[in-house]
Design a protein around this motif. Structure first.
Motif, mmCIF file in Angstrom:
data_model
loop_
_atom_site.group_PDB
_atom_site.id
_atom_site.type_symbol
_atom_site.label_atom_id
_atom_site.label_comp_id
_atom_site.label_asym_id
_atom_site.label_seq_id
_atom_site.Cartn_x
_atom_site.Cartn_y
_atom_site.Cartn_z
ATOM 1 N N ALA A 259 0.941 -1.147 -0.034
ATOM 2 C CA ALA A 259 -0.049 0.072 0.078
ATOM 3 C C ALA A 259 0.858 1.184 0.116
ATOM 4 N N GLN A 260 1.823 1.367 0.916
ATOM 5 C CA GLN A 260 2.679 2.619 1.066
ATOM 6 C C GLN A 260 3.467 2.713 -0.482
ATOM 7 N N SER A 261 3.812 1.526 -0.931
ATOM 8 C CA SER A 261 4.431 1.746 -2.441
ATOM 9 C C SER A 261 3.678 2.325 -3.467
ATOM 10 N N ILE A 262 2.377 2.254 -3.476
ATOM 11 C CA ILE A 262 1.418 2.522 -4.337
ATOM 12 C C ILE A 262 1.290 4.091 -4.064
ATOM 13 N N ALA A 263 1.106 4.452 -2.759
ATOM 14 C CA ALA A 263 1.069 5.788 -2.334
ATOM 15 C C ALA A 263 2.139 6.794 -2.636
ATOM 16 N N VAL A 264 3.234 6.111 -2.807
ATOM 17 C CA VAL A 264 4.335 6.620 -2.878
ATOM 18 C C VAL A 264 4.438 6.956 -4.534
ATOM 19 N N PHE A 265 4.193 6.109 -5.377
ATOM 20 C CA PHE A 265 4.185 6.188 -6.646
ATOM 21 C C PHE A 265 3.220 7.137 -7.167
ATOM 22 N N ALA A 266 1.936 7.183 -6.626
ATOM 23 C CA ALA A 266 0.749 8.227 -6.835
ATOM 24 C C ALA A 266 1.388 9.767 -6.739
ATOM 25 N N LEU A 267 2.145 9.743 -5.553
ATOM 26 C CA LEU A 267 2.417 11.037 -5.356
ATOM 27 C C LEU A 267 3.760 11.537 -6.383
ATOM 28 N N SER A 268 4.470 10.582 -6.456
ATOM 29 C CA SER A 268 5.368 10.895 -7.565
ATOM 30 C C SER A 268 5.021 11.353 -8.835
ATOM 31 N N ARG A 269 3.847 10.669 -9.512
ATOM 32 C CA ARG A 269 3.203 11.033 -10.606
ATOM 33 C C ARG A 269 2.572 12.448 -10.638
ATOM 34 N N VAL A 270 1.877 12.751 -9.293
ATOM 35 C CA VAL A 270 1.417 13.850 -9.191
ATOM 36 C C VAL A 270 2.164 15.077 -9.102
ATOM 37 N N LEU A 271 3.425 14.781 -8.414
ATOM 38 C CA LEU A 271 4.625 16.034 -8.278
ATOM 39 C C LEU A 271 5.269 16.165 -9.906
ATOM 40 N N THR A 272 5.093 15.201 -10.779
ATOM 41 C CA THR A 272 5.673 15.664 -12.076
ATOM 42 C C THR A 272 5.033 16.729 -12.996
ATOM 43 N N SER A 273 3.683 17.212 -12.265
ATOM 44 C CA SER A 273 3.006 18.178 -12.798
ATOM 45 C C SER A 273 3.395 19.535 -12.503
ATOM 46 N N ALA A 274 4.411 19.571 -11.523
ATOM 47 C CA ALA A 274 5.160 20.710 -10.813
ATOM 48 C C ALA A 274 5.928 21.512 -11.995
ATOM 49 N N LEU A 275 5.327 22.634 -12.348
ATOM 50 C CA LEU A 275 5.775 23.252 -13.762
ATOM 51 C C LEU A 275 6.921 24.388 -13.660
ATOM 52 N N VAL A 276 7.683 24.260 -12.286
ATOM 53 C CA VAL A 276 8.658 25.054 -11.884
ATOM 54 C C VAL A 276 9.783 24.456 -12.443
ATOM 55 N N THR A 277 10.123 23.173 -12.659
ATOM 56 C CA THR A 277 11.174 22.701 -13.195
ATOM 57 C C THR A 277 10.486 21.422 -14.304
#
Length: 352
Positions: A259-277
């Motif tokens: 479950a934790q690995s799924i949560a970490v992966f989900a967060l990682s994909r959301v953070l790729t939307s950060a447009l500052v970099t």
């Protein structure tokens, strides 16, 4: 000219910020969590990686790229899987180097697909359809991560659990409504009315229902006939990317649980939307390391996992995409020379 120089300056600053975030990632992690970590400790984790583990990462990475070709071939009938792989690799390289690189990626998509003989309208439809599917799954992922944590009992109290269920349910319901509106006429009418009401409520001078109607008109045929293939392509693409993360966690000794690995992966994909970099580089790694630390993983292992995953989902795509783009340009030039050298009699015989 001023605008061009501004774009170049912003791109250089964005890339510099991404590099700085990665270089100073140990210090950032330590400042956020209070847990010491150094590049020497991270290097020791990397030194423990075996050739077999690295090969496994590479194979799963290639499988993820192949899975995504089904999204592109489903969006553009007639596109081959090799062309889709080339298109995705080249587009990813551009997006990973430039902030707001999506626009440059679209321009590159048009150039490459036009060179393969596709007309403008099918290319526009492909861009819209693949964009819709990527956006829907990007919204679904956080809900999946929340549900995984709730089912694993990773919540501090019942109030937070209830809020989590409500949040996850709301996200999934919203995605279901949008998907239904794209597929069924009646659902589209209802959603259009609701969007128009919201626009009037906030005094926006837009006709959301008309925009939705135009979007459905452009994409209806593809969505009605190919939605299953598009969905399976995204599921397998994201599934293989999650598998890469799990392999990185196992290799670094940072696996916190399913479950934790799924949560970490989900967060990682959301953070790729950060447009500052570009593609959220540096920001994604920081978020992954911080969440792994919250799950009890040691700081060197958590940081090493974040860097490994960033390499396989960001860094390696730049040289790979550059090679794909170079091969496409070389073949295009060679084909152009062959056509120019072909005698007129042969051309006339080959013409229908």
């Amino acid at each position: 000219m001023k605008k061009k120089w501004l774009q170049i300056t912003l791109s250089a600053l964005s890339l510099a910020l991404a590099v700085a975030l990665v270089v100073y990632l140990p210090q950032i992690v330590q400042s956020l969590t209070g847990k010491p970590v150094s590049w020497q400790q991270i290097g020791q984790v990397f030194g423990g990686l075996g050739a077999g583990m690295i090969a496994l990462m590479a194979v799963v990475w290639l499988l993820s790229l192949l899975a995504y070709t089904f999204v592109l071939t489903g969006s553009l009938p007639g596109l081959t899987h090799l062309q889709a792989l080339t298109l995705n690799a080249a587009g990813s390289a551009v997006s990973n180097l430039l902030p707001f690189g999506g626009a440059a990626g679209v321009a590159l998509t048009f150039g490459m697909t036009r060179g393969w003989g596709f007309a403008n309208r099918p290319i526009v439809v492909m861009t819209l359809v693949s964009g819709i599917w990527n956006t829907l799954f990007r919204f679904i992922l956080p809900a999946v991560g929340i549900v995984a944590l709730l089912m694993a009992g990773e919540v501090p109290n019942p109030d937070v659990a209830r809020a989590g269920w409500v949040g996850a349910g709301s996200i999934l319901a919203l995605c279901a409504v949008v998907a239904a509106a794209l597929y069924w006429d009646r659902a589209a009418v209802l959603l259009g009315r609701a969007l128009d009401f919201l626009a009037r409520l906030v005094r926006l001078k837009v006709h959301a229902s008309e925009a939705l109607h135009r979007l459905r008109k452009d994409t209806a045929e593809i969505l009605r006939t190919r939605w299953l293939g598009l969905s399976l392509g995204m599921v397998f693409f994201l599934g293989f990317q999650w598998a890469i993360m799990v392999i990185c966690m196992k290799a670094a000794g940072a696996y916190p649980g399913l479950a934790q690995s799924i949560a970490v992966f989900a967060l990682s994909r959301v953070l790729t939307s950060a447009l500052v970099t570009p593609s959220g580089a540096g920001i994604m790694e920081t978020g992954v390391a911080a969440l792994l630390l919250a799950f009890g993983v040691d700081a060197p292992q958590a940081t090493a996992t974040a860097l490994l995953f960033g390499f396989w989902t960001y860094t390696i795509e730049i040289p790979f995409g550059g090679l794909a783009l170079g091969a496409w340009a070389l073949l295009r030039r060679r084909n152009g020379r062959s056509a120019a050298a072909e005698p007129p009699s042969a051309i006339s015989k080959a013409s229908p």
